[in-house]
Design an enzyme around this catalytic site. Structure first.
Site, short mmCIF file in Angstrom:
data_model
loop_
_atom_site.label_atom_id
_atom_site.label_comp_id
_atom_site.label_asym_id
_atom_site.label_seq_id
_atom_site.Cartn_x
_atom_site.Cartn_y
_atom_site.Cartn_z
N ILE A 84 0.84 -1.21 0.00
CA ILE A 84 0.00 0.00 0.00
C ILE A 84 0.87 1.25 0.00
O ILE A 84 0.60 2.23 -0.72
CB ILE A 84 -0.95 0.00 1.22
N THR A 133 12.04 -5.51 4.58
CA THR A 133 11.83 -6.89 5.02
C THR A 133 11.44 -7.70 3.77
O THR A 133 11.41 -7.16 2.67
CB THR A 133 10.68 -6.96 6.03
N GLU A 139 4.60 -5.17 10.33
CA GLU A 139 4.47 -6.59 9.98
C GLU A 139 2.97 -6.77 9.77
O GLU A 139 2.17 -6.40 10.64
CB GLU A 139 4.99 -7.48 11.11
N THR A 143 -6.16 -0.92 10.71
CA THR A 143 -6.96 -1.97 10.08
C THR A 143 -8.28 -2.21 10.81
O THR A 143 -8.37 -1.99 12.03
CB THR A 143 -6.14 -3.29 10.07
N ASP A 144 -9.27 -2.72 10.08
CA ASP A 144 -10.55 -3.10 10.70
C ASP A 144 -10.37 -4.29 11.65
O ASP A 144 -11.22 -4.54 12.51
CB ASP A 144 -11.61 -3.41 9.64
N GLU A 145 -9.25 -5.01 11.52
CA GLU A 145 -9.07 -6.22 12.34
C GLU A 145 -8.95 -5.91 13.82
O GLU A 145 -9.08 -6.80 14.66
CB GLU A 145 -7.86 -7.02 11.85
N TYR A 203 -1.41 -10.16 15.32
CA TYR A 203 -1.28 -9.02 14.40
C TYR A 203 -2.26 -7.92 14.78
O TYR A 203 -1.88 -6.75 14.95
CB TYR A 203 -1.53 -9.47 12.94
N LYS A 247 -1.63 -4.07 16.18
CA LYS A 247 -2.13 -2.86 15.52
C LYS A 247 -3.03 -2.06 16.47
O LYS A 247 -2.97 -0.83 16.52
CB LYS A 247 -2.91 -3.22 14.24
N LYS A 299 -0.76 -13.02 0.58
CA LYS A 299 -2.10 -12.55 0.95
C LYS A 299 -3.13 -13.16 -0.01
O LYS A 299 -2.80 -13.54 -1.14
CB LYS A 299 -2.16 -11.03 0.88
N LEU A 317 -8.31 -23.03 0.68
CA LEU A 317 -9.40 -22.21 1.22
C LEU A 317 -9.62 -22.63 2.68
O LEU A 317 -9.93 -23.79 2.97
CB LEU A 317 -10.67 -22.42 0.39
N LYS A 324 -6.37 -20.44 13.15
CA LYS A 324 -6.73 -20.29 14.57
C LYS A 324 -7.42 -18.94 14.79
O LYS A 324 -6.94 -17.92 14.27
CB LYS A 324 -5.47 -20.31 15.44
#
Ligand code: NAD
Length: 335
Positions: free
Chosen positions: A12, A41, A87, A128-130, A152, A156, A191, A208, A276
Site C-alpha cells: 500500500i 523486510t 508486519e 486496520t478493521d481487524e 497481528y 495494531k 495474501k 481455502l 486459529k
C-alpha cells in the site's frame, strides 16, 4: 513540503508513493521531498518503487522505524508523516508474534516520540478493521471497542491506542485510519487475492480456509490511498476514520469469481484446516469520512479484480521470484 512515508516499499505504501509523485494528490503535488523509510523486510521491495526511481523529489532510506536516532533525524523538518510500516500478515503473527510487537508497537512509539519532538504538522497512522475483532451483523463505527483476536490485530490495536494517546498527551496532530482488506497490484503473494491468482496462473489448487464463509469487505488499494490523502489533507487531529470498500464477500465467493476470471472450475479449490481464531466477518461503516472529507470508493469491485488478475498475469517477473524464494526457505504460503 516534506513528507515521510514509512513502509513506502510495501504494497500500500508504494502505491501511495507512486501516486503522490505522479501528482494524483493535488495537495501533495508540490511536495519538494518524499522520504521513504523502509527496512526492506521480505515484504518491502525496491521493484515496487521502480516506476518512480530516480525522481528528484524521492529519497529512499533503508532503515528501521525502531531506530530512534535515525527516526529523529528524518523527522526534523517533516510536515507530514504517513505511517504504513508494519508486519502485516496474520498467519505470520500466529507463527510468532515478536516481530509484530517490535515493529508495530515499539516502532510506532519510536515514530510518535520523534514526531512530537520535531513538531510534525500531521501524523497519519494507517491501521486496520481487524482491531475490532469479528462482527456477525451490522457494521463497526469509529468509536467501537477494540477486541482484536490475532497477535497481528492486537499489535495494531496497541499502536492505534498509542497514536491517539500521543494526540491527547502531547497534542501531536494524529489521525488514525482503519481500512478493510486491500487488493490490487504489487501485493505480496502470501495474501489471499495474489496467492489465489498466482496459484491459478500456475495451474495450482487454491487453499481455502475452513468452510470458506468468512466475510471480508474488499477495498481497492487506489481507493484506500485516495482516502488516506484526504485524511492527510483535511482529517481532524485526534480522530479515527474508516476507509471501506463497500464490497462484502465470503472467501468462497471471492474464489469463485477468480476461478471464473481465470477459466478454472471448483475442482481447483483445496479446503484446508481453518486458521486459529479466524474472524468470521469484518464490516466497516465509512459514512464519517464520506460526510466529513468527501471520500467515496471509485473502483468497482468487478473492474478492480479483473485489473488485478491482469496485472499478475502480466507481471510474472515480479512475483515468480518471491514465490520461488518462499518455496526455497520452506515458508508456509498462507491464505
Ligand atoms: P506490507 O507488508 O506489504 O508492507 C509493509 C512495509 O513495511 C514493507 O515495505 C516492510 O519492509 C516495511 N517494514 C516492516 N517492518 C519495518 C520496520 N521495522 N521498519 C521500517 N519498515 C518496515 O503491508 P501493506 O499491506 O502495504 O500494509 C501497510 C499498512 O496498512 C500496514 O500498517 C497494515 O497494517 C495496514 N493495513 C493493510 C491492509 C491490507 O489489506 N494489506 C488492511 C488494513 C490495514
Amino acid at each position: 513540503m516534506r513528507v515521510l512515508i514509512t513502509g513506502g516499499a510495501g504494497f500500500i505504501g508504494s502505491h501511495f508513493v507512486r501516486s503522490a509523485l505522479d501528482g494524483r494528490y493535488p495537495f501533495l503535488a508540490g511536495a519538494a521531498e518524499v522520504v521513504v523509510l523502509d527496512k526492506f523486510t521480505y515484504a518491502g521491495r525496491a521493484e515496487n518503487l521502480a516506476p518512480v526511481a530516480g525522481r528528484p523529489a524521492l529519497d529512499v532510506v533503508r532503515g528501521d522505524i525502531c531506530d530512534a536516532p535515525l527516526v529523529a533525524g528524518l523527522m526534523r523538518g517533516t510536515d507530514l508523516v504517513v505511517h504504513f510500516a508494519a508486519e502485516s500478515h496474520v498467519d505470520r503473527s500466529i507463527a510468532g508474534a515478536a516481530d509484530f510487537v517490535r515493529t508495530n508497537v515499539l516502532g510506532t512509539q519510536t515514530l510518535l516520540e520523534a514526531a512530537a519532538a520535531a513538531g510534525v504538522g500531521k501524523f497519519v497512522h494507517v491501521s486496520t478493521d481487524e482491531v475490532y475483532g469479528s462482527i456477525d451483523r451490522g457494521s463497526w463505527r469509529e468509536d467501537q471497542p477494540l477486541r482484536p483476536n490475532s497477535p497481528y490485530a492486537a499489535s495494531k490495536a496497541s499502536s492505534d491506542l498509542l497514536a491517539l494517546a500521543f494526540h491527547r498527551t502531547h497534542g501531536l496532530p494524529v489521525c488514525v485510519t482503519r481500512c478493510s482488506n486491500n487488493y490490487g497490484p504489487y501485493q505480496f503473494p502470501e495474501k489471499a487475492v495474489p496467492l489465489f491468482v498466482t496459484h491459478l496462473l500456475d495451474g495450482r489448487k487454491v487453499p481455502l480456509y475452513g468452510d470458506g464463509r468468512h466475510v471480508r469487505d474488499w477495498l481497492h488499494v487506489d481507493d484506500h490511498c485516495q482516502g488516506l490523502a484526504l485524511v492527510a489533507q483535511k482529517g481532524q487531529p485526534g480522530e479515527v476514520y474508516h476507509i471501506g470498500g463497500g464490497t462484502e464477500l465470503a472467501n468462497r465467493d471471492l474464489v469463485a469469481r477468480l476461478l471464473e476470471l481465470l477459466g478454472h472450475d471448483p475442482s481447483m479449490i483445496e479446503p484446508v484446516a481453518d486458521r486459529k481464531a479466524h474472524d468470521r466477518r469484518y464490516s466497516l461503516a465509512h459514512d464519517k469520512i464520506s460526510a466529513e472529507l468527501g471520500y467515496a470508493p471509485r473502483v468497482r469491485f468487478e473492474d478492480g479484480l479483473a485489473g488485478t488478475v491482469r496485472w499478475y498475469a502480466d507481471h510474472r517477473d515480479w512475483w515468480e521470484p518471491l514465490k520461488a524464494a518462499a518455496a526455497r526457505t520452506g515458508e508456509r504460503e498462507g491464505a
